[in-house]
Design a protein around this motif. Structure first.
Motif, short mmCIF file in Angstrom:
data_model
loop_
_atom_site.label_atom_id
_atom_site.label_comp_id
_atom_site.label_asym_id
_atom_site.label_seq_id
_atom_site.Cartn_x
_atom_site.Cartn_y
_atom_site.Cartn_z
N MET A 59 46.90 40.63 53.88
CA MET A 59 47.49 40.70 52.43
C MET A 59 46.74 41.21 51.35
N ALA A 60 46.97 42.65 51.36
CA ALA A 60 46.06 43.47 50.29
C ALA A 60 47.00 43.18 49.12
N ARG A 61 46.30 43.00 47.80
CA ARG A 61 46.93 42.86 46.49
C ARG A 61 46.43 44.17 45.79
N ASP A 62 47.04 44.54 44.87
CA ASP A 62 47.09 45.64 43.96
C ASP A 62 45.98 45.05 42.83
N ILE A 63 44.95 45.83 42.66
CA ILE A 63 43.82 45.46 41.59
C ILE A 63 44.60 45.52 40.06
N ARG A 64 45.59 46.37 39.90
CA ARG A 64 46.33 46.22 38.59
C ARG A 64 46.68 44.72 38.26
N ASP A 65 47.45 44.39 39.35
CA ASP A 65 47.87 42.97 39.36
C ASP A 65 47.13 41.82 39.09
N LEU A 66 45.81 41.90 39.80
CA LEU A 66 44.57 41.06 39.51
C LEU A 66 44.18 41.24 38.12
N PHE A 67 44.05 42.15 37.51
CA PHE A 67 43.97 42.20 35.93
C PHE A 67 44.82 41.59 35.18
N LYS A 68 46.06 42.05 35.63
CA LYS A 68 47.30 41.47 34.78
C LYS A 68 47.16 39.87 34.77
N GLU A 69 46.87 39.31 35.83
CA GLU A 69 46.94 37.94 35.99
C GLU A 69 45.74 37.26 35.66
N ASP A 70 44.82 38.04 35.33
CA ASP A 70 43.48 37.48 34.42
C ASP A 70 42.57 36.72 35.51
N ASN A 71 42.79 36.86 36.69
CA ASN A 71 41.93 35.91 37.51
C ASN A 71 40.55 36.47 37.78
N VAL A 72 40.39 37.81 37.25
CA VAL A 72 39.02 38.10 37.39
C VAL A 72 38.29 38.05 36.30
N ALA A 73 37.27 37.52 36.60
CA ALA A 73 36.23 37.12 35.18
C ALA A 73 36.00 38.17 34.43
N ARG A 74 35.95 38.20 33.17
CA ARG A 74 35.46 39.32 32.41
C ARG A 74 34.27 39.11 31.78
N GLU A 75 33.15 39.82 32.04
CA GLU A 75 32.16 39.40 31.45
C GLU A 75 31.77 40.48 30.26
N THR A 76 31.11 40.02 29.33
CA THR A 76 31.01 40.75 28.28
C THR A 76 29.35 40.93 27.90
N MET A 77 28.89 41.92 27.32
CA MET A 77 27.42 42.23 27.13
C MET A 77 27.43 41.45 25.90
N PRO A 78 26.24 40.94 25.70
CA PRO A 78 25.44 40.45 24.36
C PRO A 78 25.51 41.16 23.37
N GLU A 79 25.98 41.07 21.96
CA GLU A 79 25.95 41.99 21.02
C GLU A 79 24.63 42.65 20.62
N SER A 80 23.86 42.12 21.11
CA SER A 80 22.57 42.69 20.72
C SER A 80 21.80 43.60 22.05
N HIS A 81 22.66 43.77 22.86
CA HIS A 81 22.33 44.52 24.35
C HIS A 81 21.87 45.91 23.76
N GLU A 82 22.92 46.72 23.14
CA GLU A 82 22.81 48.11 22.92
C GLU A 82 21.52 48.39 21.92
N ALA A 83 21.44 47.71 21.12
CA ALA A 83 20.08 47.70 20.11
C ALA A 83 18.63 47.44 20.82
N ARG A 84 18.66 46.46 21.99
CA ARG A 84 17.55 46.10 22.51
C ARG A 84 17.23 47.37 23.52
N PHE A 85 18.42 47.84 24.14
CA PHE A 85 18.22 49.07 25.06
C PHE A 85 17.68 50.14 24.41
#
Length: 189
Positions: free
Chosen positions: A1-27
């Motif tokens: 049972m294959a699922r379309d990845i676009r549907d997964l993003f629409k359903e928001d079942n995939v956890a979204r990770e965000t970078m810390p705000e200071s990540h770019e400055a530290r890099f």
């Protein structure tokens, strides 16, 4: 049972990770520490670029002058440049270039010795005579236009010059071999 990845993003079942705000400055700080920017290298870099541009412009002007200059090997008759085989057709230009390059290559390979200088000079006189005949044929080509007879005569002239150089090479080789044999027999006795 294959699922379309676009549907997964629409359903928001995939956890979204965000970078810390200071990540770019530290890099960027770590990048600056690892690869510090050298101000002198940047200035030198611009000088090299400027010098390269000046050299390229100089070479371009030199090339332009070279290609606009009178071509060597063309004789001027009454203010008109004589035609060569290359002026008749691209195919004949290839033939002419091949023979002229081969002739020049063979001449550059030969180094006369004091013993072979007389023979070498005799062949060079014959080559000069053939070169004058080639110039006369080129003048005829210019005056009368390309005819089969003139074109064939020009090609035959080039062939004959090349074969003459091959014969000279053979004679020089046989003289060198005979000189080596004379040296070997004199050393053994």
């Amino acid at each position: 049972m294959a699922r379309d990845i676009r549907d997964l993003f629409k359903e928001d079942n995939v956890a979204r990770e965000t970078m810390p705000e200071s990540h770019e400055a530290r890099f960027l700080e770590k990048l600056d520490v690892a690869f510090p920017e050298d101000k002198r290298a940047t200035k030198t870099h611009w000088w090299f670029m400027a010098a390269s541009v000046v050299v390229l412009i100089g070479l371009g002007i030199r090339a332009l002058n070279y290609f606009q200059a009178e071509k060597p090997g063309k004789v001027e008759l009454a203010g008109v440049k004589t035609k060569t085989l290359g002026d008749v057709s691209p195919g004949l230009k290839k033939v002419e270039d091949y023979y002229l390059a081969s002739i020049n290559l063979e001449l550059s390979k030969m180094k006369p010795t004091p013993e072979t200088k007389a023979i070498f000079d005799g062949y060079l006189e014959q080559l000069e005579t053939l070169n004058q005949e080639y110039e006369r044929l080129s003048a005829e080509l210019t005056e009368n236009g390309p005819t089969e007879l003139t074109v064939n005569a020009l090609i035959d002239n080039l062939k004959f010059r090349l074969h003459l150089l091959y014969r000279l090479k053979e004679q020089l080789n046989t003289l060198d071999v005979s000189d080596d044999l004379v040296e070997e027999t004199s050393q053994t006795t």
